[in-house]
Design a protein around this motif. Structure first.
Motif, PDB file in Angstrom:
ATOM      1  N   ASN A   6      30.865   1.214  20.155  1.00 34.26           N
ATOM      2  CA  ASN A   6      29.929   0.755  21.168  1.00 34.26           C
ATOM      3  C   ASN A   6      29.026   1.873  21.670  1.00 34.26           C
ATOM      4  N   LYS A   7      29.534   3.100  21.657  1.00 33.37           N
ATOM      5  CA  LYS A   7      28.743   4.213  22.181  1.00 33.37           C
ATOM      6  C   LYS A   7      27.759   4.762  21.146  1.00 33.37           C
ATOM      7  N   ARG A  11      25.877   2.514  19.222  1.00 35.19           N
ATOM      8  CA  ARG A  11      24.888   1.468  18.966  1.00 35.19           C
ATOM      9  C   ARG A  11      24.123   1.132  20.237  1.00 35.19           C
ATOM     10  N   PRO A  12      22.840   0.911  20.169  1.00 38.48           N
ATOM     11  CA  PRO A  12      22.002   1.043  18.982  1.00 38.48           C
ATOM     12  C   PRO A  12      21.697   2.491  18.618  1.00 38.48           C
ATOM     13  N   SER A  13      21.908   3.422  19.535  1.00 40.98           N
ATOM     14  CA  SER A  13      21.696   4.835  19.237  1.00 40.98           C
ATOM     15  C   SER A  13      22.412   5.650  20.294  1.00 40.98           C
ATOM     16  N   ILE A  14      22.624   6.929  19.976  1.00 47.49           N
ATOM     17  CA  ILE A  14      23.262   7.820  20.942  1.00 47.49           C
ATOM     18  C   ILE A  14      22.341   8.057  22.133  1.00 47.49           C
ATOM     19  N   ARG A  15      21.046   8.112  21.882  1.00 50.03           N
ATOM     20  CA  ARG A  15      20.091   8.336  22.972  1.00 50.03           C
ATOM     21  C   ARG A  15      20.133   7.213  23.998  1.00 50.03           C
ATOM     22  N   SER A  16      20.208   5.978  23.537  1.00 52.93           N
ATOM     23  CA  SER A  16      20.191   4.851  24.460  1.00 52.93           C
ATOM     24  C   SER A  16      21.468   4.764  25.283  1.00 52.93           C
ATOM     25  N   ASN A  17      22.548   5.362  24.811  1.00 55.65           N
ATOM     26  CA  ASN A  17      23.803   5.367  25.561  1.00 55.65           C
ATOM     27  C   ASN A  17      23.927   6.562  26.483  1.00 55.65           C
ATOM     28  N   ARG A  71      24.161   9.826  25.814  1.00 53.83           N
ATOM     29  CA  ARG A  71      25.168  10.791  25.388  1.00 53.83           C
ATOM     30  C   ARG A  71      24.558  12.086  24.863  1.00 53.83           C
ATOM     31  N   LEU A  72      23.256  12.265  25.046  1.00 57.98           N
ATOM     32  CA  LEU A  72      22.629  13.509  24.615  1.00 57.98           C
ATOM     33  C   LEU A  72      22.936  14.626  25.606  1.00 57.98           C
TER      34      LEU A  72
END
Length: 213
Positions: free
Chosen positions: A199-200, A202-208, A210-211
């Motif tokens: 889940n973390k 998708r859809p991308s690391i940026r959107s979650n 987590r950067l």
């Protein structure tokens, strides 16, 4: 040496097994390359490729079985490009001499892109009118790794009229490799695990969020 001559030399040196095809013989030879009959030819290839250009269009795929499994067809609109990229880690030598090492970044350097992904992008830079379909590993030496990238001419009539690969001509599929939509890009983005327990990613690391900040 062309692929046809290399394949014929390999087939002449291998024992024929009933029910085996040419593709299966090539596949088995690449599984254990150093023990196979094509290893002397592979060593000569490394010498030639190292002194050649970093991005080079080849006439035939080096691994025909792998290229066919990834969508390559021997027809108009398909191009195979060999890309040479560096190998090894990105860690730098330890900083000495009394300087503050905290901000010098000489350890724990993990790139966000794989070497294969970088090879695909370099091939896309060299041929801007083509789209990257997929890529596969073809060899390495002491300094470099070599990948062959399958590229498709999105404007070719043979591609637009082909129901299997015509999707790559759509406008929303422009620049697939730059957006991480190839197989190597999916792996680098952490999307190989399926829908469950990812889940973390998708859809991308940026959107979650987590950067690193």
């Amino acid at each position: 040496m062309s692929w046809t001559v290399a394949a014929q030399n390999k087939l002449d040196g291998m024992k024929y097994m009933p029910g085996s095809s040419t593709y299966s013989l090539i596949r088995e030879g690449w599984k254990s390359l150093k023990e196979s009959e094509i290893y002397p030819l592979q060593k000569l290839r490394m010498i030639e490729w190292r002194h050649g250009p970093s991005t080079f269009r080849v006439e035939y795929p080096t691994r025909l079985d792998r290229a066919r499994s990834l969508g390559y067809k021997a027809k108009e609109g398909y191009v195979v490009v060999r890309s040479r990229v560096r190998r090894g880690g990105r860690n730098r030598p330890k900083i000495m001499g009394g300087r503050r090492p905290r901000r010098m970044a000489y350890s724990k350097l993990t790139v966000k892109k794989s070497i294969q992904w970088i090879a695909e992008e370099r091939a896309a830079d060299k041929y801007p009118n083509m789209e990257v379909l997929n890529s596969y590993y073809v060899g390495e030496d002491g300094l470099y790794k070599y990948y062959e990238i399958i590229m498709v001419d999105r404007a070719a009539p043979e591609i637009r009229d082909n129901g299997t690969v015509s999707w790559i001509s759509e406008p929303h599929n422009r620049g697939r490799t730059y957006r991480g939509l190839t197989s190597a890009g999916y792996k680098g983005r952490g999307l190989r695990t399926g829908r469950t327990k990812s889940n973390k990613s998708r859809p991308s690391i940026r959107s979650n969020g987590r950067l690193r900040r």
